[in-house]
Design a protein around this motif. Structure first.
Motif, PDB file in Angstrom:
ATOM      1  N   ASN A  55       7.766  10.017  -4.730  1.00 24.05           N
ATOM      2  CA  ASN A  55       6.836   9.026  -5.250  1.00 24.05           C
ATOM      3  C   ASN A  55       6.942   7.738  -4.444  1.00 24.05           C
ATOM      4  O   ASN A  55       7.753   7.637  -3.524  1.00 24.05           O
ATOM      5  CB  ASN A  55       7.160   8.750  -6.725  1.00 24.05           C
ATOM      6  CG  ASN A  55       5.956   8.306  -7.515  1.00 24.05           C
ATOM      7  OD1 ASN A  55       4.925   7.966  -6.944  1.00 24.05           O
ATOM      8  ND2 ASN A  55       6.074   8.292  -8.825  1.00 24.05           N
ATOM      9  N   MET A  56       6.115   6.761  -4.801  1.00 27.60           N
ATOM     10  CA  MET A  56       6.189   5.458  -4.162  1.00 27.60           C
ATOM     11  C   MET A  56       5.955   4.400  -5.231  1.00 27.60           C
ATOM     12  O   MET A  56       4.836   3.893  -5.411  1.00 27.60           O
ATOM     13  CB  MET A  56       5.159   5.355  -3.043  1.00 27.60           C
ATOM     14  CG  MET A  56       5.296   4.118  -2.166  1.00 27.60           C
ATOM     15  SD  MET A  56       6.938   3.907  -1.432  1.00 27.60           S
ATOM     16  CE  MET A  56       7.118   5.422  -0.506  1.00 27.60           C
ATOM     17  N   PRO A  57       6.990   4.061  -5.979  1.00 22.20           N
ATOM     18  CA  PRO A  57       6.826   3.073  -7.045  1.00 22.20           C
ATOM     19  C   PRO A  57       6.513   1.698  -6.479  1.00 22.20           C
ATOM     20  O   PRO A  57       7.091   1.281  -5.472  1.00 22.20           O
ATOM     21  CB  PRO A  57       8.185   3.093  -7.751  1.00 22.20           C
ATOM     22  CG  PRO A  57       9.141   3.593  -6.721  1.00 22.20           C
ATOM     23  CD  PRO A  57       8.366   4.542  -5.870  1.00 22.20           C
ATOM     24  N   THR A  58       5.636   0.988  -7.118  1.00 23.33           N
ATOM     25  CA  THR A  58       5.210  -0.304  -6.587  1.00 23.33           C
ATOM     26  C   THR A  58       6.303  -1.369  -6.705  1.00 23.33           C
ATOM     27  O   THR A  58       6.222  -2.404  -6.049  1.00 23.33           O
ATOM     28  CB  THR A  58       3.939  -0.795  -7.285  1.00 23.33           C
ATOM     29  OG1 THR A  58       4.176  -0.838  -8.691  1.00 23.33           O
ATOM     30  CG2 THR A  58       2.771   0.143  -7.010  1.00 23.33           C
ATOM     31  N   ASN A  59       7.327  -1.110  -7.511  1.00 31.11           N
ATOM     32  CA  ASN A  59       8.425  -2.078  -7.570  1.00 31.11           C
ATOM     33  C   ASN A  59       9.464  -1.822  -6.482  1.00 31.11           C
ATOM     34  O   ASN A  59      10.419  -2.588  -6.346  1.00 31.11           O
ATOM     35  CB  ASN A  59       9.085  -2.083  -8.948  1.00 31.11           C
ATOM     36  CG  ASN A  59       9.684  -0.739  -9.310  1.00 31.11           C
ATOM     37  OD1 ASN A  59       9.777   0.163  -8.487  1.00 31.11           O
ATOM     38  ND2 ASN A  59      10.086  -0.596 -10.547  1.00 31.11           N
ATOM     39  N   TYR A 105      -3.451   0.379  -3.408  1.00 31.97           N
ATOM     40  CA  TYR A 105      -3.219  -0.885  -2.733  1.00 31.97           C
ATOM     41  C   TYR A 105      -2.964  -1.996  -3.749  1.00 31.97           C
ATOM     42  O   TYR A 105      -3.449  -1.962  -4.884  1.00 31.97           O
ATOM     43  CB  TYR A 105      -4.450  -1.275  -1.904  1.00 31.97           C
ATOM     44  CG  TYR A 105      -4.784  -0.306  -0.803  1.00 31.97           C
ATOM     45  CD1 TYR A 105      -5.593   0.806  -1.037  1.00 31.97           C
ATOM     46  CD2 TYR A 105      -4.287  -0.496   0.485  1.00 31.97           C
ATOM     47  CE1 TYR A 105      -5.892   1.703  -0.021  1.00 31.97           C
ATOM     48  CE2 TYR A 105      -4.587   0.390   1.507  1.00 31.97           C
ATOM     49  CZ  TYR A 105      -5.396   1.484   1.242  1.00 31.97           C
ATOM     50  OH  TYR A 105      -5.686   2.365   2.249  1.00 31.97           O
ATOM     51  N   ALA A 106      -2.245  -2.998  -3.291  1.00 28.44           N
ATOM     52  CA  ALA A 106      -2.143  -4.227  -4.068  1.00 28.44           C
ATOM     53  C   ALA A 106      -3.515  -4.900  -4.101  1.00 28.44           C
ATOM     54  O   ALA A 106      -4.281  -4.818  -3.132  1.00 28.44           O
ATOM     55  CB  ALA A 106      -1.122  -5.158  -3.434  1.00 28.44           C
ATOM     56  N   ALA A 158       0.844  -1.199   0.000  1.00 30.16           N
ATOM     57  CA  ALA A 158       0.000   0.000   0.000  1.00 30.16           C
ATOM     58  C   ALA A 158       0.875   1.243   0.000  1.00 30.16           C
ATOM     59  O   ALA A 158       2.019   1.206   0.438  1.00 30.16           O
ATOM     60  CB  ALA A 158      -0.909   0.019   1.227  1.00 30.16           C
ATOM     61  N   ALA A 159       0.308   2.358  -0.482  1.00 29.68           N
ATOM     62  CA  ALA A 159       1.037   3.624  -0.503  1.00 29.68           C
ATOM     63  C   ALA A 159       0.084   4.778  -0.288  1.00 29.68           C
ATOM     64  O   ALA A 159      -1.104   4.697  -0.610  1.00 29.68           O
ATOM     65  CB  ALA A 159       1.776   3.794  -1.823  1.00 29.68           C
TER      66      ALA A 159
END
Length: 123
Positions: free
Chosen positions: A102-106, A60-61, A49-50
Motif C-alpha cells: 500500500n501507500m498510506p498518505t501519512n 494525489y494531494a 502522489a501515489a
C-alpha cells in the motif's frame, strides 16, 4: 525491499516544470506501490502522489492535483513525477517511497525510501 534513488531536482522558475525520477533496484519493482512525498526542514512530511496496483490506481494531494502526474515504467524499474505549473510553495525535498502492499498518505510503515532530491522554485 527495493533500493530507491531519486534524481531530477533542481532550480526552476515559478510556473515552470520538472520531472523527477525514482530508480529502483533489488526486487521486482512492478509488485510495489510507489509514492512521492515532500518535506521542508522543520516541517512535517507531506504526501504528494501515489500509484498502486501496477499503475491502475493513482491519487494525489489536493495541493498538486491537476499539476503533477505520477507514472512508472516497470521495464526500466523507474517511477516519475512530472511537475507542472510549479509554485514557490512546491519547493521541498522530494522523496520516493515504495511498499509491497500500500501507500498510506501519512507515510507510516512504508518499506523503502529514497534519500531525496531538492526542488527549488524561484518567484
Amino acid at each position: 525491499q527495493v533500493q530507491l534513488v531519486e534524481s531530477g531536482g533542481g532550480l526552476v522558475q515559478d510556473g515552470g516544470s520538472l520531472r523527477l525520477s525514482c530508480a529502483a533496484s533489488g526486487r521486482t519493482f512492478s509488485n510495489y506501490a510507489v509514492g512521492w512525498f515532500r518535506q521542508a526542514p522543520g516541517k512535517e512530511r507531506e504526501f504528494v502522489a501515489a500509484l498502486l496496483w501496477r499503475g491502475r490506481i493513482s491519487y494525489y494531494a489536493d495541493s498538486v492535483k491537476g499539476r503533477f502526474i505520477i507514472t512508472r515504467d516497470n521495464a526500466k524499474n523507474t517511477a516519475y513525477l512530472q511537475m507542472n505549473s510549479l509554485k514557490p510553495e512546491d519547493a521541498d525535498v522530494y522523496y520516493c517511497a515504495a511498499d509491497r502492499s500500500n501507500m498510506p498518505t501519512n507515510g507510516d510503515d512504508i518499506d523503502s525510501w529514497g534519500k531525496g532530491t531538492l526542488v527549488t522554485v524561484s518567484s
